[in-house]
Design an enzyme around this catalytic site. Structure first.
Site, PDB file in Angstrom:
ATOM      1  N   ASP A  64       0.829  -1.212   0.000  1.00 38.43           N
ATOM      2  CA  ASP A  64       0.000   0.000   0.000  1.00 38.43           C
ATOM      3  C   ASP A  64       0.864   1.264   0.000  1.00 38.43           C
ATOM      4  O   ASP A  64       1.953   1.271   0.564  1.00 38.43           O
ATOM      5  CB  ASP A  64      -0.898  -0.030   1.251  1.00 38.43           C
ATOM      6  CG  ASP A  64      -2.065   0.938   1.137  1.00 38.43           C
ATOM      7  OD1 ASP A  64      -2.274   1.509   0.037  1.00 38.43           O
ATOM      8  OD2 ASP A  64      -2.758   1.134   2.142  1.00 38.43           O
ATOM      9  N   GLY A 105      -0.039   5.362  -4.436  1.00 37.35           N
ATOM     10  CA  GLY A 105      -0.695   6.616  -4.816  1.00 37.35           C
ATOM     11  C   GLY A 105      -0.105   7.801  -4.061  1.00 37.35           C
ATOM     12  O   GLY A 105       0.198   8.849  -4.654  1.00 37.35           O
ATOM     13  N   TRP A 109       2.829   7.959  -2.681  1.00 40.07           N
ATOM     14  CA  TRP A 109       4.220   8.128  -3.120  1.00 40.07           C
ATOM     15  C   TRP A 109       4.241   9.010  -4.377  1.00 40.07           C
ATOM     16  O   TRP A 109       5.054   9.925  -4.483  1.00 40.07           O
ATOM     17  CB  TRP A 109       4.814   6.751  -3.412  1.00 40.07           C
ATOM     18  CG  TRP A 109       6.269   6.736  -3.762  1.00 40.07           C
ATOM     19  CD1 TRP A 109       7.321   6.553  -2.908  1.00 40.07           C
ATOM     20  CD2 TRP A 109       6.832   6.880  -5.086  1.00 40.07           C
ATOM     21  NE1 TRP A 109       8.506   6.589  -3.614  1.00 40.07           N
ATOM     22  CE2 TRP A 109       8.233   6.784  -4.952  1.00 40.07           C
ATOM     23  CE3 TRP A 109       6.290   7.083  -6.362  1.00 40.07           C
ATOM     24  CZ2 TRP A 109       9.098   6.880  -6.042  1.00 40.07           C
ATOM     25  CZ3 TRP A 109       7.158   7.180  -7.456  1.00 40.07           C
ATOM     26  CH2 TRP A 109       8.538   7.077  -7.280  1.00 40.07           C
ATOM     27  N   ARG A 153      -0.667   8.686 -10.674  1.00 42.46           N
ATOM     28  CA  ARG A 153      -0.727   7.525  -9.782  1.00 42.46           C
ATOM     29  C   ARG A 153      -0.062   6.294 -10.394  1.00 42.46           C
ATOM     30  O   ARG A 153       0.560   5.490  -9.700  1.00 42.46           O
ATOM     31  CB  ARG A 153      -2.191   7.193  -9.444  1.00 42.46           C
ATOM     32  CG  ARG A 153      -2.857   8.223  -8.547  1.00 42.46           C
ATOM     33  CD  ARG A 153      -4.288   7.807  -8.244  1.00 42.46           C
ATOM     34  NE  ARG A 153      -4.331   6.573  -7.478  1.00 42.46           N
ATOM     35  CZ  ARG A 153      -4.211   6.499  -6.159  1.00 42.46           C
ATOM     36  NH1 ARG A 153      -4.055   7.587  -5.449  1.00 42.46           N
ATOM     37  NH2 ARG A 153      -4.263   5.338  -5.542  1.00 42.46           N
ATOM     38  N   HIS A 180       2.483   3.182  -9.076  1.00 39.24           N
ATOM     39  CA  HIS A 180       2.355   1.715  -9.199  1.00 39.24           C
ATOM     40  C   HIS A 180       3.597   1.129  -9.876  1.00 39.24           C
ATOM     41  O   HIS A 180       4.034   0.032  -9.545  1.00 39.24           O
ATOM     42  CB  HIS A 180       1.101   1.349  -9.992  1.00 39.24           C
ATOM     43  CG  HIS A 180      -0.163   1.732  -9.276  1.00 39.24           C
ATOM     44  ND1 HIS A 180      -0.387   1.417  -7.954  1.00 39.24           N
ATOM     45  CD2 HIS A 180      -1.262   2.438  -9.681  1.00 39.24           C
ATOM     46  CE1 HIS A 180      -1.569   1.900  -7.585  1.00 39.24           C
ATOM     47  NE2 HIS A 180      -2.113   2.523  -8.613  1.00 39.24           N
ATOM     48  N   TRP A 235     -11.679  -2.243  -8.695  1.00 34.73           N
ATOM     49  CA  TRP A 235     -12.402  -1.870  -9.921  1.00 34.73           C
ATOM     50  C   TRP A 235     -13.079  -0.514  -9.774  1.00 34.73           C
ATOM     51  O   TRP A 235     -13.476   0.097 -10.761  1.00 34.73           O
ATOM     52  CB  TRP A 235     -13.460  -2.932 -10.268  1.00 34.73           C
ATOM     53  CG  TRP A 235     -12.889  -4.255 -10.675  1.00 34.73           C
ATOM     54  CD1 TRP A 235     -12.835  -5.383  -9.906  1.00 34.73           C
ATOM     55  CD2 TRP A 235     -12.291  -4.610 -11.936  1.00 34.73           C
ATOM     56  NE1 TRP A 235     -12.239  -6.412 -10.603  1.00 34.73           N
ATOM     57  CE2 TRP A 235     -11.901  -5.968 -11.853  1.00 34.73           C
ATOM     58  CE3 TRP A 235     -12.051  -3.916 -13.121  1.00 34.73           C
ATOM     59  CZ2 TRP A 235     -11.286  -6.632 -12.910  1.00 34.73           C
ATOM     60  CZ3 TRP A 235     -11.436  -4.586 -14.172  1.00 34.73           C
ATOM     61  CH2 TRP A 235     -11.060  -5.922 -14.067  1.00 34.73           C
ATOM     62  N   ARG A 237     -11.680   2.173  -8.978  1.00 35.28           N
ATOM     63  CA  ARG A 237     -10.734   3.239  -9.341  1.00 35.28           C
ATOM     64  C   ARG A 237     -10.950   3.684 -10.793  1.00 35.28           C
ATOM     65  O   ARG A 237     -11.689   3.044 -11.538  1.00 35.28           O
ATOM     66  CB  ARG A 237      -9.304   2.750  -9.139  1.00 35.28           C
ATOM     67  CG  ARG A 237      -9.056   2.430  -7.691  1.00 35.28           C
ATOM     68  CD  ARG A 237      -7.627   2.105  -7.420  1.00 35.28           C
ATOM     69  NE  ARG A 237      -7.463   1.851  -5.998  1.00 35.28           N
ATOM     70  CZ  ARG A 237      -6.342   2.001  -5.315  1.00 35.28           C
ATOM     71  NH1 ARG A 237      -5.261   2.412  -5.923  1.00 35.28           N
ATOM     72  NH2 ARG A 237      -6.291   1.758  -4.032  1.00 35.28           N
ATOM     73  N   LEU A 263      10.996 -20.522  -4.693  1.00 40.59           N
ATOM     74  CA  LEU A 263       9.948 -19.666  -4.094  1.00 40.59           C
ATOM     75  C   LEU A 263       8.630 -19.806  -4.857  1.00 40.59           C
ATOM     76  O   LEU A 263       8.608 -19.738  -6.084  1.00 40.59           O
ATOM     77  CB  LEU A 263      10.414 -18.201  -4.158  1.00 40.59           C
ATOM     78  CG  LEU A 263       9.373 -17.155  -3.743  1.00 40.59           C
ATOM     79  CD1 LEU A 263       9.166 -17.159  -2.230  1.00 40.59           C
ATOM     80  CD2 LEU A 263       9.785 -15.759  -4.203  1.00 40.59           C
ATOM     81  N   ARG A 286      -5.233  -2.093   8.649  1.00 39.90           N
ATOM     82  CA  ARG A 286      -6.405  -2.941   8.406  1.00 39.90           C
ATOM     83  C   ARG A 286      -6.030  -4.006   7.384  1.00 39.90           C
ATOM     84  O   ARG A 286      -4.993  -3.904   6.725  1.00 39.90           O
ATOM     85  CB  ARG A 286      -7.602  -2.108   7.917  1.00 39.90           C
ATOM     86  CG  ARG A 286      -7.312  -1.301   6.698  1.00 39.90           C
ATOM     87  CD  ARG A 286      -8.527  -0.502   6.217  1.00 39.90           C
ATOM     88  NE  ARG A 286      -8.111   0.423   5.186  1.00 39.90           N
ATOM     89  CZ  ARG A 286      -7.739   1.673   5.394  1.00 39.90           C
ATOM     90  NH1 ARG A 286      -7.794   2.185   6.606  1.00 39.90           N
ATOM     91  NH2 ARG A 286      -7.322   2.435   4.402  1.00 39.90           N
TER      92      ARG A 286
END
Ligand code: FPP
Length: 244
Positions: free
Chosen positions: A15, A18, A20, A28, A32, A64, A66, A126, A193
């Protein structure tokens, strides 16, 4: 780190992309993009450290809401990620598993994802789970529906159902990868959260929240948080060994 108790499975809520970007007066989607670079760092670090499973929250069923521009920007990043990283992921023996209904993404993203999953399918390093169009409640509801259908088909008494029966129908249980519940979930950017991430699987996860925005998250901070995890005493509802 050899004498330190490492988590087998780490989940990350990436998180703050945006914020940043906003702090730099950038669109935005560039946040990402920087978030994707952070994700690359942490995948490499996880492989190196010996984390067995890494699950990242890349796109939720709620995302969705956004703007179309932002959503398409994230989906384009997936194609970019596959094109630039597939070779190195393979060299690092990483296997990819998608959690979520990713067939609802644009065709070029779905094709890129399928190519990535197929190319890496025989790797045994991994296991990198990408939660894409994922929602924890949605996952549980889909699992309940499938299990209900199985009960009807097999004439099974509903009162005999166990937690394991439902687990088999979740993304983590239905992919034949024996994905254990996450030992540790990290959320960046100061939000405290869970936002519908691994709702069933996180019942006993240790949680760590850091104020760092995801694009600024480094291997060094990751190492510190893993060390913090190693000091936690996990009781799973029971009592510590030394209390008994
Ligand atoms: C949350 O930050 C982040 C996302 C919704 C998207 C995360 C996606 C990536 C890191 C790229 C993933 C790439 C691949 C290839 C899977 P936010 O936008 O909610 O940040 P904010 O709270 O500061 O606005």
């Amino acid at each position: 780190m050899s004498d330190v108790k490492m988590p087998d499975h780490v989940g990350i809520i990436m998180d703050g992309n945006g914020r940043w970007a906003k702090a730099r007066m950038l669109p935005r989607v560039l946040g990402h993009n920087a978030g994707m670079e952070a994700m690359k760092r942490i995948v490499k670090a996880s492989s190196k450290i010996g984390v067995k499973y890494l699950t990242v929250y890349a796109f939720s069923t709620e995302n969705w809401k956004r703007s179309t521009e932002e959503i398409n920007g994230i989906f384009k990043l997936i194609v970019k990620y596959v094109n630039s990283e597939l070779k190195e992921l393979d060299e690092n023996n990483v296997k990819i598993n998608i959690m979520g209904e990713y067939d609802m993404l644009p065709e070029d993203s779905v094709e890129a994802i399928d190519k990535m999953v197929e190319t890496l399918k025989d790797n045994d390093g991994l296991i990198f789970n990408i939660a894409l169009n994922y929602g924890g409640r949605d996952e549980i509801l889909k699992g309940v529906k499938s299990l209900y259908k199985e009960c009807i088909k097999d004439g099974r008494d509903i009162d005999t159902l166990t937690e394991n029966d439902l687990s088999r129908y979740l993304y983590s249980g239905s992919c034949n990868l024996d994905i254990p519940d996450p030992d540790l979930i990290i959320r960046t950017s100061g939000e405290v959260r869970m936002s519908n991430f691994l709702t069933w699987q996180s019942a006993y996860s240790e949680l760590i929240f850091t104020d760092t925005l995801w694009p600024d998250f480094t291997e060094e901070e990751y190492g510190k948080l893993l060390l913090e995890f190693s000091k936690r005493k996990r009781r799973f509802g029971g009592r510590e060994q030394e209390d008994k």
